[in-house]
Write an enzyme that holds these catalytic residues in place. Sequence first.
Site, mmCIF file in Angstrom:
data_model
loop_
_atom_site.group_PDB
_atom_site.id
_atom_site.type_symbol
_atom_site.label_atom_id
_atom_site.label_comp_id
_atom_site.label_asym_id
_atom_site.label_seq_id
_atom_site.Cartn_x
_atom_site.Cartn_y
_atom_site.Cartn_z
ATOM 1 N N ALA A 222 0.845 -1.188 0.000
ATOM 2 C CA ALA A 222 0.000 0.000 0.000
ATOM 3 C C ALA A 222 0.882 1.241 0.000
ATOM 4 O O ALA A 222 2.057 1.193 0.355
ATOM 5 C CB ALA A 222 -0.915 0.002 1.223
ATOM 6 N N CYS A 223 0.280 2.356 -0.408
ATOM 7 C CA CYS A 223 1.018 3.606 -0.514
ATOM 8 C C CYS A 223 1.408 4.140 0.862
ATOM 9 O O CYS A 223 0.879 3.727 1.882
ATOM 10 C CB CYS A 223 0.161 4.642 -1.231
ATOM 11 S SG CYS A 223 -0.578 4.072 -2.768
ATOM 12 N N GLY A 224 2.335 5.091 0.855
ATOM 13 C CA GLY A 224 2.691 5.813 2.067
ATOM 14 C C GLY A 224 1.973 7.148 2.068
ATOM 15 O O GLY A 224 2.031 7.897 1.090
ATOM 16 N N GLN B 109 3.312 8.949 -1.101
ATOM 17 C CA GLN B 109 4.242 8.159 -1.918
ATOM 18 C C GLN B 109 3.444 7.009 -2.492
ATOM 19 O O GLN B 109 2.904 6.188 -1.745
ATOM 20 C CB GLN B 109 5.404 7.649 -1.075
ATOM 21 C CG GLN B 109 6.236 6.545 -1.720
ATOM 22 C CD GLN B 109 7.071 7.031 -2.893
ATOM 23 O OE1 GLN B 109 7.957 7.852 -2.755
ATOM 24 N NE2 GLN B 109 6.761 6.523 -4.083
ATOM 25 N N ASN C 291 -4.727 5.653 0.572
ATOM 26 C CA ASN C 291 -3.824 4.525 0.762
ATOM 27 C C ASN C 291 -4.639 3.243 0.743
ATOM 28 O O ASN C 291 -5.439 3.010 1.638
ATOM 29 C CB ASN C 291 -3.101 4.685 2.113
ATOM 30 C CG ASN C 291 -2.313 3.454 2.482
ATOM 31 O OD1 ASN C 291 -2.099 2.574 1.659
ATOM 32 N ND2 ASN C 291 -1.872 3.386 3.715
#
Length: 320
Positions: free
Chosen positions: A23-25, A233, A255
């Site tokens: 998963a994204c930051g 991110q 996210n």
Amino acid sequence: MNRHYQTQLPSGTLHSFDREHDACGVGFVAQVDGIASHQILKYSIQSVCNVTHRGAVDADGKTGDGAGVSTQIPHKLFAPELEKLGVKLEDPSSLAVGMFFLPREDGAQQLKAKVLIEGVLRNRGVTVHGWREVPVNPNELGDKAMATRPEILQLMAGRPEGQDGDAFERTLFLARRELEIKAREEGINEFYIASLSARLLSYKGLMVATALDNFYQDLANPEFETAICLYHQRFSTNTFPTWSLGQPFRMLAHNGEINTVRGNRNWFNSRASDFAAEVPCWTEKDMPMFRELLDPEASDSASLDGALELMVLSGRSVEH
């Protein structure tokens, strides 16, 4: 790690492969008293650099899935630019800034896009102050990011007479929707509006987070002050990485994955006009702007952002 090839864990560890997720930051930094400073932006850049492990990077070592920040409008940064244009604002909140990704290689297409943008805004009563070329350092980009790099320009604009802040945001939203539709109809490729608002401004791109403030030189400028900053991110899972799919979007950073995204899009698109028609702040002539509001080729996060944006601009709170 592919579970079919996982190695045996050493004894005594608490790690479990069943607990691994991609998963994204994402996160944010805010000054609770609302006082803007460059330090908030610096904390956010530091924070997004600390979640680079939540994203992916290409073999060139520089092209990431996308990284970015969303901030308040940095009025101190734009004041000298407005002075060059002969503009002195009595009320800083009347300034809107658009962040545009336009064709870079095709000068005629870029000019066509700029004329379209100015015309649509003026037709909606928005004052066009002028364009600003966003200072960037392309050497921070990887080969693939460089090959697809857009021309990144900012347009500074003023609030129409008689509108308050909420009405101005709705005017800018309708202008953006009209621009998206007309650009598609007129065949203007590489056209994307990262943000167009008097409240929020998005700096994002196809890069790793550590290159963010080196590529966008504004982010390293001490005159860039904000009291809030949302950072992201990206880890691309259900769409290919592109400049436009970097986050934050216009109102949120997301996210995770939405497993029911196709059904959600269909449900929302089929009802968006009915929903908007029930809200007093939208008029009947605004209704065409709500058709196909969610792009089926965009990411699930982009769809969530579009849905949230319409509901908030229609008078609902974010919490609601």
